[in-house]
Design a protein around this motif. Structure first.
Motif, PDB file in Angstrom:
ATOM      1  N   TYR A 101       0.834  -1.205   0.000  1.00  0.00           N
ATOM      2  CA  TYR A 101       0.000   0.000   0.000  1.00  0.00           C
ATOM      3  C   TYR A 101       0.872   1.260   0.000  1.00  0.00           C
ATOM      4  O   TYR A 101       0.539   2.255  -0.654  1.00  0.00           O
ATOM      5  N   SER A 102       2.001   1.205   0.718  1.00  0.00           N
ATOM      6  CA  SER A 102       2.884   2.389   0.750  1.00  0.00           C
ATOM      7  C   SER A 102       3.399   2.719  -0.649  1.00  0.00           C
ATOM      8  O   SER A 102       3.484   3.890  -1.033  1.00  0.00           O
ATOM      9  N   ILE A 103       3.759   1.658  -1.396  1.00  0.00           N
ATOM     10  CA  ILE A 103       4.209   1.868  -2.781  1.00  0.00           C
ATOM     11  C   ILE A 103       3.067   2.452  -3.609  1.00  0.00           C
ATOM     12  O   ILE A 103       3.246   3.415  -4.371  1.00  0.00           O
ATOM     13  N   TRP A 105       0.505   4.073  -2.454  1.00  0.00           N
ATOM     14  CA  TRP A 105       0.157   5.401  -1.915  1.00  0.00           C
ATOM     15  C   TRP A 105       0.866   6.514  -2.685  1.00  0.00           C
ATOM     16  O   TRP A 105       0.250   7.534  -3.022  1.00  0.00           O
ATOM     17  N   ALA A 106       2.146   6.296  -2.978  1.00  0.00           N
ATOM     18  CA  ALA A 106       2.912   7.338  -3.689  1.00  0.00           C
ATOM     19  C   ALA A 106       2.308   7.574  -5.072  1.00  0.00           C
ATOM     20  O   ALA A 106       2.126   8.726  -5.497  1.00  0.00           O
TER      21      ALA A 106
END
Lengths: 248, 291
Positions: free
Chosen positions: A8-10, A12-13
């Motif tokens: 999700y962090s990847i 998110w960007a």
């Protein structure tokens, strides 16, 4: 749980970047399918019918499959290609303490999101023209699978590419023929048997067949759904191998 | 399995890297102590970038061992990734994001909690004096600001080791000095700094110890002062019309002056203190910036 958060962090960007320019994205992504709709549905196919349905109704699910393919592939692949070879910012992700699976999935998911947004936007326009289409959970499942398949193909191509030209070559040699031969604009029953079987090796053929059958309330070609699933798994595993090769 | 010395932040033993049969790193041995500010010098093509890529898990060595804070890079790259931060030579910020969003992304990838992320980003933006530019897109800020943002990003997870690969390349003199101050401050606060640079005066100003890599091998290692002493503290430059400028080195000014008196009076001669660049050129036979 941590793997999901890392993916999700990847994502998110990329979502943050997409949010910043979504109107531009939506307009540009709808141009091609709407042109196909006008040229093939209203222009060339006016008054034509195929297997008892109007050509317009026949071609719309194919164009949705095509939109899902193009947007998912480019949304995941072209972005990654630029990040990896031009901006070199992908190295920062490789040096982060996250699993390769999370990285791969995170990079593919933006393609899925972009593919779904543009397909659904086109579908909304198409439903105004052909409201009789059956759009339900099965159609959505087929659409998500199509987006997943081509997003992972995009990631695989971007990881294997050694230059921006490689991505363009991949598009010309693989995506472009698939656009016109993948059962989007014509029925496979109209082509010679040999060619018909050859076209079954294209994932877009199966996406078009499945989405069309659902939309037109025809008997469902489950073999196409399974074939598309197989393509998805192959591209996922291929992407994983390519990513492992790219990192220690 | 290698036994490691816990006071060593970086330990490299017999490192080799071949590309298509050509040796880029040829048996590199190096140890960098915790808290050191180490300068890694070498001409273009010496193998500096390849070495850094191996140390930061981006490239697999052909053979040899690398330990970061006692962790084997080949065996446990995931753990090693939490130990270091890196400022790459090229601009590697995500250009679609703002400065603050770039820091947020890396804080997320390093598993900082939401509260810690917020606090740390504000703290680091203040540290690199970019608080007023937090919400600017990367392409809307100057090269110096980008470099400071990359430094802030590298520090987000409080790493024990910082790799700075040409951190001041392309920056003006004023901005370069600001980055130097930041580097000194990070080092004084406990971070081990591994610096590669083309600017010899930068290594001389910042590093307590430097190593010179040439053809994939460490040819000399020591403090800038020791290296100057080994060459000679005084340099004599002789501008000869037929041979270009020639250099001779002497232990002190008196010996250098005696030598100058033996030269024909027509020659243009300059006597000055030697520097690290003299050491480098004598050892590698080329200027750092030359190919």
């Amino acid at each position: 749980m941590e793997s999901i958060m890392d993916a999700y962090s990847i994502l998110w960007a990329d979502l943050t970047a997409l949010k910043r320019r979504w109107p531009k994205f939506l307009i540009t992504t709808l141009v091609s399918p709407l042109l196909y709709l006008v040229a093939f549905g209203w222009g060339l196919g006016r008054g034509m019918s195929l297997n008892g349905t109007s050509y317009l109704q026949f071609v719309i699910p194919g164009i949705i499959a095509l939109t899902a393919m193009t947007t998912s592939f480019n949304g995941a692949g072209n972005r990654l290609n630029v990040d990896r070879l031009f901006y070199k910012s992908f190295d920062e992700c490789l040096m982060a303490p996250i699993g390769l699976t999370s990285l791969l999935v995170g990079k593919a998911l933006i393609g899925v999101v972009r593919g779904l947004i543009s397909s659904v936007a086109f579908l909304a326009v198409a439903l105004l023209i052909a409201p009789a289409m059956h759009i339900g959970p099965l159609f959505l499942a087929g659409l998500i699978l199509t987006c997943l398949t081509f997003a992972f193909l995009g990631v695989l191509a971007a990881l294997l590419a050694r230059s921006h030209e490689d991505m363009a070559t991949f598009g010309s040699l693989i995506l472009m023929p698939m656009t016109f031969l993948g059962g989007t604009f014509f029925s496979l029953s109209q082509v010679p048997v040999g060619l018909k079987y050859a076209l079954y090796i294209l994932p877009l053929t199966h996406a078009s067949l499945f989405l069309r059958a659902v939309a037109l309330d025809q008997p469902l070609p489950w073999t196409s759904f399974l074939a598309l699933t197989a393509f998805f798994v192959i591209f996922l595993l291929g992407g994983m191998m390519a990513l492992k090769r790219a990192s220690v | 399995m290698c036994a490691s010395d816990t006071s060593r932040m970086i330990e490299i033993r017999g490192l080799c890297k071949d590309y298509s049969g050509q040796k880029v790193i040829d048996g590199l041995d190096l140890a960098v102590e915790s808290g050191e500010l180490f300068g890694f010098l070498g001409p273009n093509g010496a193998g500096k970038t390849t070495s850094i890529r191996i140390l930061t898990t981006l490239t697999k060595p052909t053979s040899g061992h690398v330990l970061i804070n006692g962790i084997d890079v080949a065996r446990d790259p995931a753990r090693v990734k939490s130990e270091f931060g890196i400022v790459q030579q090229h601009q590697s910020l995500n250009r679609d994001l703002t400065i603050a969003e770039n820091l947020e992304l890396h804080a997320r990838l390093h598993h900082l909690s939401r509260a810690d992320r917020k606090e740390r980003i504000a703290e680091l933006l203040d540290y690199v004096e970019l608080s007023d530019h937090a919400d600017y897109l990367v392409d809307d800020v100057s090269g110096g600001m980008k470099r400071r943002a990359m430094i802030a990003r590298a520090l987000i997870h409080r790493p024990k080791l910082l790799f700075l690969d040409e951190p001041t390349v392309g920056l003006d003199a004023h901005t370069r000095r600001r980055v130097w101050d930041l580097i000194r401050r990070m080092n004084s606060e406990g971070a081990t700094v591994f610096l590669t640079t083309h600017y010899i005066e930068e290594a001389e100003a910042l590093c307590k110890r430097v190593g010179v890599l040439h053809h994939g091998r460490m040819i000399v290692i020591g403090s800038p002062l020791d290296l100057r002493r080994s060459l000679g503290m005084v340099a004599v430059e002789m501008q000869m019309p037929e041979n270009g400028t020639q250099y001779r080195y002497f232990p002190d000014r008196a010996t250098a002056a005696e030598f100058i008196q033996t030269l024909p009076s027509s020659e243009k001669v300059v006597m000055r203190e030697s520097n690290l660049e003299d050491v480098f050129i004598e050892l590698t036979g080329q200027k750092v910036t030359g190919d």
